[in-house]
Write a protein that holds these residues in place. Structure first.
Motif, PDB file in Angstrom:
ATOM      1  N   ASP A   1      41.092  31.983  42.439  1.00 28.45           N
ATOM      2  CA  ASP A   1      39.923  31.393  43.109  1.00 28.45           C
ATOM      3  C   ASP A   1      39.203  32.428  43.973  1.00 28.45           C
ATOM      4  O   ASP A   1      37.994  32.304  44.210  1.00 28.45           O
ATOM      5  CB  ASP A   1      40.341  30.210  43.986  1.00 28.45           C
ATOM      6  CG  ASP A   1      40.808  29.005  43.179  1.00 28.45           C
ATOM      7  OD1 ASP A   1      40.496  28.938  41.968  1.00 28.45           O
ATOM      8  OD2 ASP A   1      41.491  28.142  43.758  1.00 28.45           O
ATOM      9  N   PHE A   2      39.919  33.432  44.446  1.00 30.01           N
ATOM     10  CA  PHE A   2      39.323  34.492  45.260  1.00 30.01           C
ATOM     11  C   PHE A   2      38.768  35.643  44.419  1.00 30.01           C
ATOM     12  O   PHE A   2      38.331  36.655  44.972  1.00 30.01           O
ATOM     13  CB  PHE A   2      40.351  35.050  46.254  1.00 30.01           C
ATOM     14  CG  PHE A   2      40.433  34.275  47.538  1.00 30.01           C
ATOM     15  CD1 PHE A   2      39.505  34.472  48.552  1.00 30.01           C
ATOM     16  CD2 PHE A   2      41.436  33.347  47.746  1.00 30.01           C
ATOM     17  CE1 PHE A   2      39.572  33.769  49.739  1.00 30.01           C
ATOM     18  CE2 PHE A   2      41.522  32.628  48.938  1.00 30.01           C
ATOM     19  CZ  PHE A   2      40.587  32.844  49.940  1.00 30.01           C
ATOM     20  N   GLY A   3      38.782  35.509  43.118  1.00 31.74           N
ATOM     21  CA  GLY A   3      38.201  36.537  42.264  1.00 31.74           C
ATOM     22  C   GLY A   3      39.138  37.639  41.839  1.00 31.74           C
ATOM     23  O   GLY A   3      38.692  38.640  41.254  1.00 31.74           O
ATOM     24  N   PHE A   4      40.445  37.480  42.084  1.00 28.85           N
ATOM     25  CA  PHE A   4      41.409  38.468  41.608  1.00 28.85           C
ATOM     26  C   PHE A   4      41.637  38.277  40.112  1.00 28.85           C
ATOM     27  O   PHE A   4      41.668  37.153  39.616  1.00 28.85           O
ATOM     28  CB  PHE A   4      42.737  38.335  42.357  1.00 28.85           C
ATOM     29  CG  PHE A   4      42.723  38.935  43.729  1.00 28.85           C
ATOM     30  CD1 PHE A   4      43.101  40.256  43.926  1.00 28.85           C
ATOM     31  CD2 PHE A   4      42.332  38.179  44.828  1.00 28.85           C
ATOM     32  CE1 PHE A   4      43.092  40.827  45.197  1.00 28.85           C
ATOM     33  CE2 PHE A   4      42.318  38.729  46.095  1.00 28.85           C
ATOM     34  CZ  PHE A   4      42.698  40.053  46.285  1.00 28.85           C
ATOM     35  N   LYS A   5      41.817  39.390  39.410  1.00 31.63           N
ATOM     36  CA  LYS A   5      42.001  39.369  37.961  1.00 31.63           C
ATOM     37  C   LYS A   5      43.383  39.921  37.599  1.00 31.63           C
ATOM     38  O   LYS A   5      43.948  40.730  38.347  1.00 31.63           O
ATOM     39  CB  LYS A   5      40.923  40.221  37.284  1.00 31.63           C
ATOM     40  CG  LYS A   5      39.497  39.774  37.594  1.00 31.63           C
ATOM     41  CD  LYS A   5      38.487  40.672  36.909  1.00 31.63           C
ATOM     42  CE  LYS A   5      37.064  40.259  37.292  1.00 31.63           C
ATOM     43  NZ  LYS A   5      36.756  38.880  36.885  1.00 31.63           N
TER      44      LYS A   5
ATOM     45  N   PRO B   1      37.914  44.039  41.645  1.00 28.88           N
ATOM     46  CA  PRO B   1      37.214  45.308  41.423  1.00 28.88           C
ATOM     47  C   PRO B   1      36.188  45.661  42.487  1.00 28.88           C
ATOM     48  O   PRO B   1      35.717  46.790  42.560  1.00 28.88           O
ATOM     49  CB  PRO B   1      36.537  45.104  40.058  1.00 28.88           C
ATOM     50  CG  PRO B   1      36.410  43.611  39.923  1.00 28.88           C
ATOM     51  CD  PRO B   1      37.602  43.032  40.617  1.00 28.88           C
ATOM     52  N   ASN B   2      35.834  44.684  43.313  1.00 30.63           N
ATOM     53  CA  ASN B   2      34.940  44.933  44.441  1.00 30.63           C
ATOM     54  C   ASN B   2      35.230  43.890  45.511  1.00 30.63           C
ATOM     55  O   ASN B   2      35.980  42.943  45.280  1.00 30.63           O
ATOM     56  CB  ASN B   2      33.469  44.886  44.009  1.00 30.63           C
ATOM     57  CG  ASN B   2      33.097  43.536  43.416  1.00 30.63           C
ATOM     58  OD1 ASN B   2      33.091  42.512  44.105  1.00 30.63           O
ATOM     59  ND2 ASN B   2      32.804  43.524  42.108  1.00 30.63           N
ATOM     60  N   MET B   3      34.619  44.081  46.670  1.00 32.79           N
ATOM     61  CA  MET B   3      34.855  43.154  47.773  1.00 32.79           C
ATOM     62  C   MET B   3      33.589  42.356  48.098  1.00 32.79           C
ATOM     63  O   MET B   3      33.420  41.856  49.207  1.00 32.79           O
ATOM     64  CB  MET B   3      35.345  43.919  49.003  1.00 32.79           C
ATOM     65  CG  MET B   3      36.663  44.656  48.794  1.00 32.79           C
ATOM     66  SD  MET B   3      38.005  43.556  48.267  1.00 32.79           S
ATOM     67  CE  MET B   3      38.307  42.650  49.781  1.00 32.79           C
ATOM     68  N   ASP B   4      32.712  42.226  47.101  1.00 26.71           N
ATOM     69  CA  ASP B   4      31.481  41.468  47.288  1.00 26.71           C
ATOM     70  C   ASP B   4      31.742  39.969  47.148  1.00 26.71           C
ATOM     71  O   ASP B   4      32.665  39.542  46.467  1.00 26.71           O
ATOM     72  CB  ASP B   4      30.441  41.883  46.243  1.00 26.71           C
ATOM     73  CG  ASP B   4      30.091  43.362  46.306  1.00 26.71           C
ATOM     74  OD1 ASP B   4      30.212  43.930  47.413  1.00 26.71           O
ATOM     75  OD2 ASP B   4      29.704  43.933  45.266  1.00 26.71           O
ATOM     76  N   SER B   5      30.881  39.185  47.777  1.00 26.10           N
ATOM     77  CA  SER B   5      30.837  37.728  47.585  1.00 26.10           C
ATOM     78  C   SER B   5      32.209  37.065  47.722  1.00 26.10           C
ATOM     79  O   SER B   5      32.648  36.299  46.860  1.00 26.10           O
ATOM     80  CB  SER B   5      30.254  37.395  46.198  1.00 26.10           C
ATOM     81  OG  SER B   5      28.977  37.973  46.048  1.00 26.10           O
TER      82      SER B   5
END
Length: 202
Positions: free
Chosen positions: A168-172, A23-27
């Motif tokens: 691990d990269f934050g994809f949902k 949902p975002n490209m932060d962190s």
């Protein structure tokens, strides 16, 4: 013909298409590339089209190199954004100068909105398991963050090892596809992660 073709069911897991989104490209989690490898970008008027198809086929994305080359020409060389390929298609290169992996920073539409898209992450089989995919994906996601604040990807349940990495990269999980609940239940069981526990109906 490849014997690790990803687009059909196996004894391990049923084949179903899935999407994931960030949902975002932060962190973005950072991963360093081992010293003996480097990144090289796609070059027009070279053999890189063929190389792309060879890597993707070796990784199980196509039945044949010709099939991969046909898709590359149709979807990318004939695309209005083909001029972006030299800045968006990343090859992982070993110490002998051999291209052994690739990934693409692209754009596509999801839910009526143009977003960054992580495309065609492929590592040839003999280099899989050497911790090369995460540094490659990190490099591509950094590029995507330069022009988009969101990102998604397309994959399949048979690529469950890659799904673990994307998590691990934050994809949902993206839950608006047919059979989404079934696909993510299968992946939760296979990966021993409850992907659905934090999922909302996006």
């Amino acid at each position: 013909m490849v014997d690790n073709y990803l687009h059909e069911s196996t004894d391990e897991i049923e084949y179903l298409k899935i999407k994931m989104f960030r949902p975002n490209m932060d962190s973005l989690p950072s991963y360093s590339l081992p010293a003996e490898y480097e990144i090289r970008m796609y070059q027009s008027n070279s053999n890189d089209d063929q190389t792309w198809a060879e890597i993707a086929t070796a990784a199980g994305e196509f039945r044949s190199v010709d099939q991969g080359l046909e898709l590359f020409r149709k979807d990318f060389l004939n695309n209005k954004d083909s001029h972006l390929l030299p800045a968006r298609l990343f090859f992982r290169v070993n110490s002998d100068g051999r291209r052994i992996g690739q990934a693409m920073a692209w754009s596509a539409c999801l839910d009526g909105e143009q977003q960054g898209s992580l495309y065609w992450v492929s590592i040839i089989p003999e280099y899989q398991g050497k911790k090369l995919a995460k540094p490659l994906v990190y490099t591509v996601l950094k590029k995507i963050s330069e022009y988009s604040d969101k990102c998604f990807l397309d994959s399949q349940t048979t690529s469950w090892r890659a799904i673990n990495m994307y998590d691990d990269f934050g994809f949902k999980p993206y839950m608006k596809q047919e059979n989404s609940e079934k696909a993510w239940a299968l992946l939760s069981h296979k990966c021993k992660k409850n992907f659905l526990s934090s999922t909302v109906k996006n």
